[in-house]
Design a protein around this motif. Structure first.
Motif, PDB file in Angstrom:
ATOM      1  N   ILE A  40      25.951  27.107 127.688  1.00 50.09           N
ATOM      2  CA  ILE A  40      26.576  27.098 126.207  1.00 50.09           C
ATOM      3  C   ILE A  40      25.410  28.004 124.874  1.00 50.09           C
ATOM      4  O   ILE A  40      24.977  27.223 124.548  1.00 50.09           O
ATOM      5  CB  ILE A  40      27.720  26.272 125.670  1.00 50.09           C
ATOM      6  CG1 ILE A  40      29.028  26.101 126.848  1.00 50.09           C
ATOM      7  CG2 ILE A  40      28.070  26.659 124.398  1.00 50.09           C
ATOM      8  CD1 ILE A  40      29.574  27.573 126.482  1.00 50.09           C
ATOM      9  N   SER A  82      25.148  24.685 130.795  1.00 48.03           N
ATOM     10  CA  SER A  82      26.619  24.632 131.653  1.00 48.03           C
ATOM     11  C   SER A  82      26.346  26.650 130.751  1.00 48.03           C
ATOM     12  O   SER A  82      27.236  27.525 130.852  1.00 48.03           O
ATOM     13  CB  SER A  82      27.843  23.757 130.583  1.00 48.03           C
ATOM     14  OG  SER A  82      28.069  23.382 131.149  1.00 48.03           O
ATOM     15  N   GLU A 122      33.305  29.435 133.385  1.00 43.86           N
ATOM     16  CA  GLU A 122      32.950  28.943 131.351  1.00 43.86           C
ATOM     17  C   GLU A 122      33.664  27.113 131.783  1.00 43.86           C
ATOM     18  O   GLU A 122      34.611  27.048 132.335  1.00 43.86           O
ATOM     19  CB  GLU A 122      33.473  29.112 130.242  1.00 43.86           C
ATOM     20  CG  GLU A 122      33.033  30.366 129.457  1.00 43.86           C
ATOM     21  CD  GLU A 122      34.338  30.895 128.590  1.00 43.86           C
ATOM     22  OE1 GLU A 122      35.014  30.408 128.014  1.00 43.86           O
ATOM     23  OE2 GLU A 122      33.567  32.148 128.093  1.00 43.86           O
ATOM     24  N   TYR A 158      32.050  24.330 130.096  1.00 45.67           N
ATOM     25  CA  TYR A 158      31.697  23.007 129.430  1.00 45.67           C
ATOM     26  C   TYR A 158      32.487  22.014 128.713  1.00 45.67           C
ATOM     27  O   TYR A 158      32.184  20.841 128.739  1.00 45.67           O
ATOM     28  CB  TYR A 158      30.632  23.805 127.899  1.00 45.67           C
ATOM     29  CG  TYR A 158      30.554  23.318 127.272  1.00 45.67           C
ATOM     30  CD1 TYR A 158      29.150  22.614 127.076  1.00 45.67           C
ATOM     31  CD2 TYR A 158      30.975  22.995 126.241  1.00 45.67           C
ATOM     32  CE1 TYR A 158      28.523  21.498 126.234  1.00 45.67           C
ATOM     33  CE2 TYR A 158      30.334  21.984 125.388  1.00 45.67           C
ATOM     34  CZ  TYR A 158      29.252  20.987 124.881  1.00 45.67           C
ATOM     35  OH  TYR A 158      28.836  20.251 124.721  1.00 45.67           O
ATOM     36  N   ASP A 159      33.522  22.761 128.422  1.00 44.46           N
ATOM     37  CA  ASP A 159      34.850  21.921 128.344  1.00 44.46           C
ATOM     38  C   ASP A 159      35.209  20.549 129.454  1.00 44.46           C
ATOM     39  O   ASP A 159      35.316  19.828 129.207  1.00 44.46           O
ATOM     40  CB  ASP A 159      35.601  22.179 127.607  1.00 44.46           C
ATOM     41  CG  ASP A 159      35.844  23.179 126.548  1.00 44.46           C
ATOM     42  OD1 ASP A 159      34.829  22.888 125.781  1.00 44.46           O
ATOM     43  OD2 ASP A 159      36.293  23.776 126.229  1.00 44.46           O
TER      44      ASP A 159
END
Length: 752
Positions: free
Chosen positions: A576, A574, A514, A516-517
């Protein structure tokens, strides 16, 4: 005749113990002699006492006492002898007759046995010859078998079938310990060791050739394996693109989607080893381990297994060390694929050898080699990344390293250290990427003339509008099409989209599921620090005229829609779900540039309006009658506003136009109020206020014609307050708050 009697032991009686000591000693000596005991103690005793004569007397006395016994024995034996002689004499006649009988029998036997002895000698001679012949035949057969094995060994040697040649030599040594022929034996003792040495040298040479060849094969193998991983990744990307398209269609509620099953092309690149496959693996053309296994087998047969293992490991370790060399003459960007492919191929080969080599190399040895390789690759990457100043170069190497990791992970090699190096340089990569984007944005803005884009074909519309989802309607417009934005918008959108894709590409396949952030964080920096800063710089320094300012304001409205696309695109890449992004909507990142653009446009329009409002100086504040068509300045201002609105509607969105017009109209209202407050207006009458009322009504009519939200509350309320018959109502706070909320009561009092 056998009259010899065994000796009896004589034990002195107890009654003799009462005699004198001399007699006692005689008895003891007699007893010892009769029993055959050692007389040394008696001799030492008498010499010690100094009386040897006593012992001699005792011995003489003992010998005299035995003479009578000796005579009795001799007399008895003589009688027996005489009787034996008589018996012998009686036998002489019988012996003579037996002798003559034996002589006659011997003569007869000799006459009969001579022919038999002759035949027996001939038989023995024949039997000896037969044994010799049989032994010769056996020896010849043995020699023939040995020669046959020798011929077989020579044949296998000529065919390079070394294992069978060695087995033939072992058969000669094990089955034929003793060779009948000394010449053959000497030949075998000399040639068998020579043949073994020859086979060892031959096999070692073939193994050496294989070591040279396997380096090239390893490089090709690594390139093909990494190419396969790249193709698999490309298929995954295509699948994700299709999934994103399906999600987008679902989001737009397109129910006429066509679903179809597609066959996935599972055909792997010919020759690439698949680490997940069982059995003997999928070989690669030219990837032949036969020389290695043959050499290992031959050395096992020769009893040199451990030595060959050590030799193999040391040579492969030297080859790996050689593969670590990075040429200083060739840029690493050009040589990195060969560098990593060589290492990948090396460990693919070692994995096959570990699984199928029969203990040629141990798992611990392979792990040690891998640890050494990982350490070296990490140091090389650290060094090369520290020197790179181009984001694209760093991305290319990172992509290839990630493909290397995917490839070798399939064979069970841990790659966490490599991924840690890539993650460590994440910030540097994005800084370089931001720097590149800053230059590209500056070039795009400097090249823009801030004129509406003109699109002749549908593909241009698709490329510049639909690809960034900045269209205001899903209906395809007629062409040629004049867009409400300038070339800055699609150019900057392409730069941002490329940034997102490069950022996601760097973060993908890096061990972090993960990310994306992280992508969103750098996307915010790009939009706020780079794009917003560049737009502010252009707004504050390069724009000239209302047209360019209006175009910039229009661009900012389009950028607002584009920013939504940027975050959705980053989320899609990403992995998401879009609903998460849509729930977490945030403030427009280019708000500073948007506000600055609208402020600049409003300022330029206000300057234009101020030019017309200078005509207020021509107003007659003590007119005899109110002007019927309004004052001159109001007519000029309304003409300008109508022209502005008709032009701005082609470019500016409604909300932007609304905000700008509100600013301009509020400015007009303030200017009118300011004119009444001016020192040049000493006094005014009702006719001038009624003319002022006509001006405000004209402005109200214009505002109402554009939008019910656009109003001139300030000037309208001022006019109402001045015309109010009971002006004391204005001093009432409740009435003033309800009816004159837009006015500053201090200004009204000053005017009154």
């Amino acid at each position: 005749m056998n009259s010899t009697k065994s000796r009896r032991k004589i034990v002195p009686s107890a009654s003799d113990n009462g005699d004198s000591a001399e007699k006692q000693e005689l008895l003891l000596l007699s007893s010892a002699i009769c029993n055959g005991e050692d007389l040394g103690s008696f001799v030492r005793k008498v010499f010690a006492s100094g009386k040897p004569e006593t012992l001699l007397q005792h011995l003489k006395h003992f010998s005299k006492s035995k003479e009578s016994e000796i005579e009795d024995v001799c007399r008895a034996h003589y009688q027996d002898f005489i009787m034996a002689v008589d018996d012998l004499r009686s036998l002489l006649s019988d012996v003579d007759s037996l002798k003559s009988s034996l002589s006659n029998s011997n003569s007869k036997l000799q006459n009969v046995a001579v022919p038999l002895l002759t035949s027996l000698d001939a038989f023995v001679e024949a039997k000896t010859k037969c044994s010799n012949i049989a032994l010769a035949i056996h020896s010849l057969n043995t020699c023939v078998q040995i020669m046959d094995l020798c011929a077989r060994a020579n044949f296998h040697l000529s065919q390079n079938n070394f294992y069978m040649a060695l087995k033939s030599l072992d058969s000669i040594e094990s089955n034929f310990h003793e060779t009948p022929s000394s010449t053959l034996k000497r030949m075998l003792e000399k040639q068998i060791p020579s043949i073994r040495v020859h086979i060892e040298r031959k096999v070692s040479k073939e193994f050496g050739d294989w070591l040279v060849e396997i380096r090239t094969v390893s490089r090709n193998l690594g390139q093909l394996a990494i190419g396969q991983a790249s193709a698999a990744r490309q298929r995954e990307e295509e699948l994700r693109i299709k999934q994103r398209q399906a999600e987008e269609q679902s989001r737009l509620s397109l129910r006429d989607c066509v679903y179809a099953l597609e066959e996935e092309d599972d055909d792997e690149i010919d020759g690439v080893v698949d680490g997940s496959n069982s059995g003997n693996g999928n070989g690669i053309s030219g990837f032949d381990l036969t020389p290695l296994y043959r050499a290992y087998h031959i050395h096992q047969t020769l009893g040199l297994q451990d030595r060959f293992k050590q030799y193999y490991f040391e040579n492969r370790k030297l080859q790996l060390t050689s593969d670590f060399q990075v040429s200083s003459m060739t840029p690493f960007l050009e040589s990195h694929q060969t560098f990593f492919a060589q290492i990948a191929g090396f460990f693919i080969v070692e994995d096959r050898v570990l699984r199928t080599g029969g203990g040629l190399i141990s798992k611990i040895e392979v792990e040690n080699l891998w640890d050494t390789a990982v350490s070296k690759m990490c140091s090389v990457l650290e060094d090369q990344f520290s020197r790179m100043q181009t984001a694209n170069h760093l991305l290319l190497i990172k992509d290839y390293v990630s493909l290397l990791g995917v490839t070798l992970r399939r064979f069970g090699y841990p790659i966490d250290a490599l991924l840690d190096v890539l993650s460590k340089h994440r910030d540097k990569y994005h800084e370089l990427l931001l720097s590149d984007c800053r230059k590209q944005v500056a070039e795009a803005l400097s090249a823009d003339k801030f004129e509406q884009m003109y699109m002749k074909k549908e593909y241009e519309y698709s490329m510049n509008v639909l690809s960034f989802q900045i269209q205001t309607s899903n209906i395809m417009p007629a062409f040629p099409y004049v867009a409400p934005f300038s070339s800055t918008v699609p150019d900057c959108c392409r730069i941002v989209r490329s940034f997102i894709e490069d950022s996601v590409s760097f973060m993908s396949y890096g061990g972090q599921l993960e990310f994306y952030d992280v992508v969103k964080k750098y996307l915010d920096r790009l939009l706020i620090e780079v794009l917003d800063g560049a737009l502010l710089k252009v707004i504050n320094g390069s724009l000239s005229g209302v047209t360019q300012a209006m175009q910039m304001a229009a661009n900012m409205a389009v950028f607002e829609r584009a920013c939504d696309f940027f975050f959705r695109h980053a989320a899609q890449l990403s992995g998401i779900p879009l609903r998460i992004v849509e729930r977490g909507r945030r403030q427009f990142p280019l708000i500073k540039a948007r506000d600055a653009a609208e402020e600049m446009l409003s300022g330029l329009l206000k300057q234009k309006v101020d030019g017309f409002l200078t005509l207020i100086e021509n107003v007659n504040w003590m007119a005899d009658e109110p002007p019927q068509g309004g004052n001159e300045y109001s007519n000029e201002v309304i003409i300008f506003l109508e022209t502005l609105v008709s032009t701005a509607q082609q470019v500016l969105p409604v909300q932007v136009l609304k905000r700008v017009l509100q600013e301009v109209l509020a400015h007009i209202s303030e200017m009118i109020v300011g004119a009444l407050l001016a020192e040049s207006v000493k006094r005014f009458n009702v006719n001038s206020i009624m003319g002022f009322d006509v001006d405000v009504r004209l402005l109200e009519a214009f505002a109402e014609s554009q939008s019910p939200l656009l109003s001139e509350a300030d000037a309208n309320q001022l006019k109402t307050g001045l015309l109010e018959s009971r002006q004391m109502n204005f001093l009432n706070p409740v009435i003033r708050e309800r009816s004159y909320y837009a006015l500053d009561y201090r200004k009204v009092v000053a005017i009154s």
